[in-house]
Design a protein around this motif. Structure first.
Motif, PDB file in Angstrom:
ATOM      1  N   ALA A  67      29.736  41.666  39.012  1.00 53.04           N
ATOM      2  CA  ALA A  67      30.552  42.514  38.051  1.00 53.04           C
ATOM      3  C   ALA A  67      30.191  43.695  39.373  1.00 53.04           C
ATOM      4  CB  ALA A  67      29.593  43.650  36.801  1.00 53.04           C
ATOM      5  N   ASN A  68      32.478  44.898  38.943  1.00 51.62           N
ATOM      6  CA  ASN A  68      32.286  46.036  39.697  1.00 51.62           C
ATOM      7  C   ASN A  68      31.194  46.845  39.455  1.00 51.62           C
ATOM      8  OD1 ASN A  68      34.182  45.117  41.062  1.00 51.62           O
ATOM      9  ND2 ASN A  68      36.076  45.329  39.926  1.00 51.62           N
TER      10      ASN A  68
ATOM     11  N   PRO B 234      36.157  37.224  32.842  1.00 55.71           N
ATOM     12  CA  PRO B 234      35.825  36.286  33.212  1.00 55.71           C
ATOM     13  C   PRO B 234      37.121  35.684  34.251  1.00 55.71           C
ATOM     14  CG  PRO B 234      35.054  35.586  31.698  1.00 55.71           C
ATOM     15  CD  PRO B 234      35.896  36.716  31.425  1.00 55.71           C
TER      16      PRO B 234
ATOM     17  N   VAL C  67      31.320  38.987  32.924  1.00 60.75           N
ATOM     18  CA  VAL C  67      31.629  40.295  32.200  1.00 60.75           C
ATOM     19  C   VAL C  67      32.879  40.242  31.169  1.00 60.75           C
ATOM     20  CG1 VAL C  67      31.402  40.217  35.382  1.00 60.75           C
ATOM     21  CG2 VAL C  67      33.411  39.215  33.878  1.00 60.75           C
TER      22      VAL C  67
ATOM     23  N   GLU D 262      29.013  34.079  34.405  1.00 63.35           N
ATOM     24  CA  GLU D 262      30.202  35.154  34.276  1.00 63.35           C
ATOM     25  C   GLU D 262      30.723  35.973  33.461  1.00 63.35           C
ATOM     26  OE1 GLU D 262      33.216  31.960  36.510  1.00 63.35           O
ATOM     27  OE2 GLU D 262      33.380  32.287  34.538  1.00 63.35           O
TER      28      GLU D 262
ATOM     29  N   CYS E 104      39.190  38.551  36.424  1.00 61.41           N
ATOM     30  CA  CYS E 104      38.202  38.660  36.962  1.00 61.41           C
ATOM     31  C   CYS E 104      38.065  37.737  38.203  1.00 61.41           C
ATOM     32  CB  CYS E 104      36.460  39.342  36.716  1.00 61.41           C
ATOM     33  SG  CYS E 104      35.845  39.775  37.750  1.00 61.41           S
ATOM     34  N   PHE E 105      37.869  36.700  38.439  1.00 60.06           N
ATOM     35  CA  PHE E 105      37.707  35.456  38.951  1.00 60.06           C
ATOM     36  C   PHE E 105      38.874  34.432  39.751  1.00 60.06           C
ATOM     37  CE2 PHE E 105      33.478  36.266  36.982  1.00 60.06           C
ATOM     38  CZ  PHE E 105      32.323  37.480  37.822  1.00 60.06           C
TER      39      PHE E 105
ATOM     40  N   CYS F 184      36.655  42.913  35.598  1.00 65.52           N
ATOM     41  CA  CYS F 184      35.523  42.892  36.001  1.00 65.52           C
ATOM     42  C   CYS F 184      34.100  43.976  36.128  1.00 65.52           C
ATOM     43  CB  CYS F 184      35.029  43.450  37.753  1.00 65.52           C
ATOM     44  SG  CYS F 184      36.448  41.993  38.496  1.00 65.52           S
TER      45      CYS F 184
END
Length: 286
Positions: free
Chosen positions: A228-229, A139, A136, A134, A142-143, A155
């Motif tokens: 990640a994006n 996190p 990023v 994670e 994002c998640f 992300c």
């Protein structure tokens, strides 16, 4: 080969990939949840840092995620543990916080700490851990935000905290290998780019004190990137042995009710969007 231990008290298992920029006696307090903006690099004179101010932390036990019931066999202690970047007061009070990478239990933000908590296991008891990358920007958003992240930039991948020389033999997610006959494509090789690596961080966890199969032992070439994006197009998201060890794990699944080794990404509980790449280890104390 089985190994006999002359004790039946609980054992502890520590992850080997915890990273901190300053390795001094840490404080138990940490800033949890999300990821603050990265602090600018600064040079501290070690002679001005007072020593032995804070007591050494004795890490508590990592909370278990679930108990997996196995018909006709031993039940398995199951953990989901993520690595994140956060800031923690490691130096004495009044000095800057330290940016660290360390581990915590998914769904328990207060467990993210440096040094990381330990996995407490019983003698001859199997343990299964799902390790999640994670690394990023945020996190938690994002998640774990219902319906998706509030801020799309949450992300985005985090770069490595330290300079990475891509021309040495390393994970090389970019896939631009320096071969004997010129340029080749692949991972786990010497890269062609002489500039420091700034892409998403590959990681794989090796644990101390565990008896595992090779696909559960943190093999260096079985790394995986975060979900990640902004992973650059064409990057490899797993090392050269990631799928190989996952196949080995699936061959075990056909004979046992619980999978071993590297779990496929589809096994993540985050079904609302692309789950992070993860690896799973199964271990026991013989």
């Amino acid at each position: 080969m089985e190994r006999t231990l002359l004790r039946k008290k609980p054992l502890t298992l520590a992850a080997a990939a915890t990273l901190a920029l300053v390795l001094l006696p840490p404080s138990a307090s940490a800033q949890h949840g999300g990821n603050p903006p990265q602090m600018p690099t600064s040079a501290l004179n070690p002679m001005t840092i007072e020593k032995y101010v804070d007591p050494l932390v004795v890490p508590p036990a990592m909370p278990r995620t679930a108990k997996l019931r196995v018909k006709g066999g031993k039940n398995i202690d199951y953990y989901e543990i993520a690595v994140r970047q956060f800031q923690q007061q490691i130096l004495p009070a009044g000095m800057p916080a330290t940016t660290v990478w360390s581990y915590g239990a998914v769904g328990a933000p207060a467990t993210f700490n440096y040094p990381a908590f330990t996995i407490e296991a019983k003698w001859r008891a199997p343990v299964r851990v799902k390790w999640i990358n994670e690394l990023v920007a945020d996190p938690v958003d994002c998640f774990y935000t219902p319906g998706g992240p509030v801020n799309p930039d949450s992300c985005n991948h985090l770069p490595h905290l330290l300079p990475v020389d891509q021309t040495l033999h390393w994970a090389n997610p970019a896939g631009d290998c320096m071969g004997h006959m010129g340029h080749t494509t692949g991972t786990d090789c010497r890269g062609m780019d002489p500039t420091p690596y700034t892409g998403p961080v590959p990681m794989v966890v090796h644990v101390h004190g565990a008896e595992t199969s090779e696909w559960s032992d943190g093999y260096p070439e079985a790394w995986y990137l975060p979900a990640a994006n902004d992973i650059p197009e064409g990057y490899f998201t797993g090392g050269s042995f990631f799928d190989t060890f996952r196949t080995a794990a699936e061959s075990v699944v056909s004979q046992h009710p619980i999978s071993w080794g590297l779990a496929p990404p589809s096994s993540s509980t985050r079904t609302s969007r692309r789950p992070p790449r993860s690896g799973t280890t199964t271990t026991r104390w013989a």
